[in-house]
Scaffold this motif. Sequence first.
Motif, PDB file in Angstrom:
ATOM      1  N   ALA A  11       0.831  -1.211   0.000  1.00 15.65           N
ATOM      2  CA  ALA A  11       0.000   0.000   0.000  1.00 15.65           C
ATOM      3  C   ALA A  11       0.861   1.256   0.000  1.00 15.65           C
ATOM      4  N   VAL A  12       1.997   1.197   0.693  1.00 14.53           N
ATOM      5  CA  VAL A  12       2.904   2.349   0.702  1.00 14.53           C
ATOM      6  C   VAL A  12       3.505   2.542  -0.678  1.00 14.53           C
ATOM      7  N   GLN A  13       3.895   1.457  -1.344  1.00 14.41           N
ATOM      8  CA  GLN A  13       4.457   1.573  -2.686  1.00 14.41           C
ATOM      9  C   GLN A  13       3.443   2.165  -3.662  1.00 14.41           C
TER      10      GLN A  13
ATOM     11  N   ALA B 253       0.217  10.445   1.343  1.00 14.00           N
ATOM     12  CA  ALA B 253       1.607  10.302   1.778  1.00 14.00           C
ATOM     13  C   ALA B 253       1.992  11.435   2.724  1.00 14.00           C
ATOM     14  N   LEU B 254       1.491  12.631   2.462  1.00 14.08           N
ATOM     15  CA  LEU B 254       1.778  13.758   3.344  1.00 14.08           C
ATOM     16  C   LEU B 254       1.177  13.534   4.722  1.00 14.08           C
ATOM     17  N   VAL B 255       0.004  12.915   4.765  1.00 14.27           N
ATOM     18  CA  VAL B 255      -0.606  12.575   6.049  1.00 14.27           C
ATOM     19  C   VAL B 255       0.271  11.575   6.800  1.00 14.27           C
ATOM     20  N   ALA B 256       0.831  10.599   6.062  1.00 16.81           N
ATOM     21  CA  ALA B 256       1.705   9.612   6.696  1.00 16.81           C
ATOM     22  C   ALA B 256       2.928  10.281   7.307  1.00 16.81           C
ATOM     23  N   ALA B 257       3.481  11.275   6.611  1.00 16.59           N
ATOM     24  CA  ALA B 257       4.622  12.003   7.163  1.00 16.59           C
ATOM     25  C   ALA B 257       4.223  12.721   8.449  1.00 16.59           C
ATOM     26  N   GLY B 258       3.056  13.339   8.447  1.00 16.96           N
ATOM     27  CA  GLY B 258       2.569  14.001   9.661  1.00 16.96           C
ATOM     28  C   GLY B 258       2.376  13.026  10.801  1.00 16.96           C
ATOM     29  N   ALA B 259       1.883  11.825  10.477  1.00 18.03           N
ATOM     30  CA  ALA B 259       1.697  10.808  11.514  1.00 18.03           C
ATOM     31  C   ALA B 259       3.036  10.396  12.114  1.00 18.03           C
TER      32      ALA B 259
ATOM     33  N   LEU C 242     -17.316   4.258   4.234  1.00 12.67           N
ATOM     34  CA  LEU C 242     -16.111   5.075   4.058  1.00 12.67           C
ATOM     35  C   LEU C 242     -14.864   4.216   3.983  1.00 12.67           C
ATOM     36  N   PHE C 243     -15.037   2.893   3.854  1.00 18.19           N
ATOM     37  CA  PHE C 243     -13.899   2.011   4.027  1.00 18.19           C
ATOM     38  C   PHE C 243     -13.031   1.995   2.771  1.00 18.19           C
ATOM     39  N   LEU C 244     -12.003   2.841   2.786  1.00 19.79           N
ATOM     40  CA  LEU C 244     -10.951   2.852   1.769  1.00 19.79           C
ATOM     41  C   LEU C 244      -9.628   2.869   2.515  1.00 19.79           C
ATOM     42  N   GLU C 245      -8.735   1.943   2.175  1.00 23.42           N
ATOM     43  CA  GLU C 245      -7.496   1.813   2.933  1.00 23.42           C
ATOM     44  C   GLU C 245      -6.656   3.077   2.916  1.00 23.42           C
ATOM     45  N   ARG C 246      -6.781   3.887   1.852  1.00 23.09           N
ATOM     46  CA  ARG C 246      -5.947   5.087   1.798  1.00 23.09           C
ATOM     47  C   ARG C 246      -6.313   6.100   2.871  1.00 23.09           C
TER      48      ARG C 246
END
Length: 466
Positions: free
Chosen positions: A108-110, A120-126, A273-277
Amino acid sequence: MVWTFALGLWGLSRQDSVWRDEAATWQVAQRSTAEICHMLENVDVVHGFYYLLMHVLFECFGPSTTALRLPSVLAMGVAAACVAVIGHRLAGRWAGLGGGAAFGLLPAVQFHLQEGRPYALVAAGAGISTLLVVSALQRRVRASYWVAYGGTVVLMGFLNWLSLMILPAHAVTLLWVRAGRGVRARWAAASAAAAACVLPLVLFSRSQSAQVSWIPPLTWHMMIGPAVLLAIGGVGALLDRPRTGRLPIAAVGLPLLVVPQVGLIGLSLVQPLFLERYVLFSLLGLALLIGAILGSVVRAARPRFPRASRWMLPAAVAVAMVALLPQSLAKRSPASRVDDVLAVASDVRRLKEPGNAVLFIPSARRDTKSVSPDAFADLRDIALAESPERSGTLKGLEADPARIRTAMLSQQRILLVTDAAQVARPVTAERDKTKTSVLEEYFRAVADEQVRGRRVTVYERRAPAR
């Protein structure tokens, strides 16, 4: 971080393809600030902050697939670095390196590593916010840390307000380790302030909830993916053996993985709302726990095999890379996305003739024209009543069915841009039904091209019956 950057730069252009979600970013980012704000009043306010950010980047560097996707590559690199630092602090060097390397390899990250979207920006914030929490739990920190924490969560919320589920994940961590009263009080104040800042966006976006009406209801088979992730995370938590005086990595990684996944499932029981992203950032927790597994294996092997233990992590990463290579190649192919707006624009450029008209079914397929306006030069968009920019929408406003019918009957040659047969949905809108019926009754197809999920068909007017 460098490892994740390298994975992101590998095949970044995806053979010069852009799919429909990225096309939304591309076309909106090229509008003026006033036009973007006008659009956010009607649609996509949840992505407004991201669109404005991309607008600035496009103004500085021009529209290109590199400018579109490079922010995601950089952000994922930051997220991977945060995983490595957190893992190193909590479980040692091998756990940090293993978790950071594993993060970039997660399928999923790839996928989102090369996406022109905000996840991806949200992941950086996390990653940054979690690192700040860990720092506060390990030592006394200045008030500026909590200001930075609150500010990071606000930015995450502006990029995707579902990312606020990181707050209960961090709350579980604080309860797990029995954080001191001062830490809990400062975290609560920063969290409350961040949530209050994002709340107006949450409330306003509810008026645009029709945008997610296409998401299917939750089913049992959708639970397979989260169940596998939680099982892997559970193994990592069981193998975690924290040293005296050290925070357990499970106390940070497991809530970060579980709470957003379970929270999204719970929300989806009320509204699909179930979307993995939407909870992509939870994979930072999975990477931390995978790092814990790898660190435990290296520590267990070190007494008996001191030399070989040094090569266990590189060997594990190499094996994972080889095992995932087919999937990695697939995600860097245009076929990994449902369509490609640029490929079909090339067909339009080749098939059009002076004086032709163009139609889109559904109207959302007008994104091809918005992203590649040069390909549609000299083509009359006969169904369009108001452009996307003027109407403050993504797809523009079309005329009523009667006017569309009249406009079509005045044409001799029409290009139809639509979805390829394998991904097309049934026609339901009255305007689209009118377009289809007029084409079938009064026109005949003389050319038909399907490429990467999109289709362009050329219709010519039938000769009148004698």
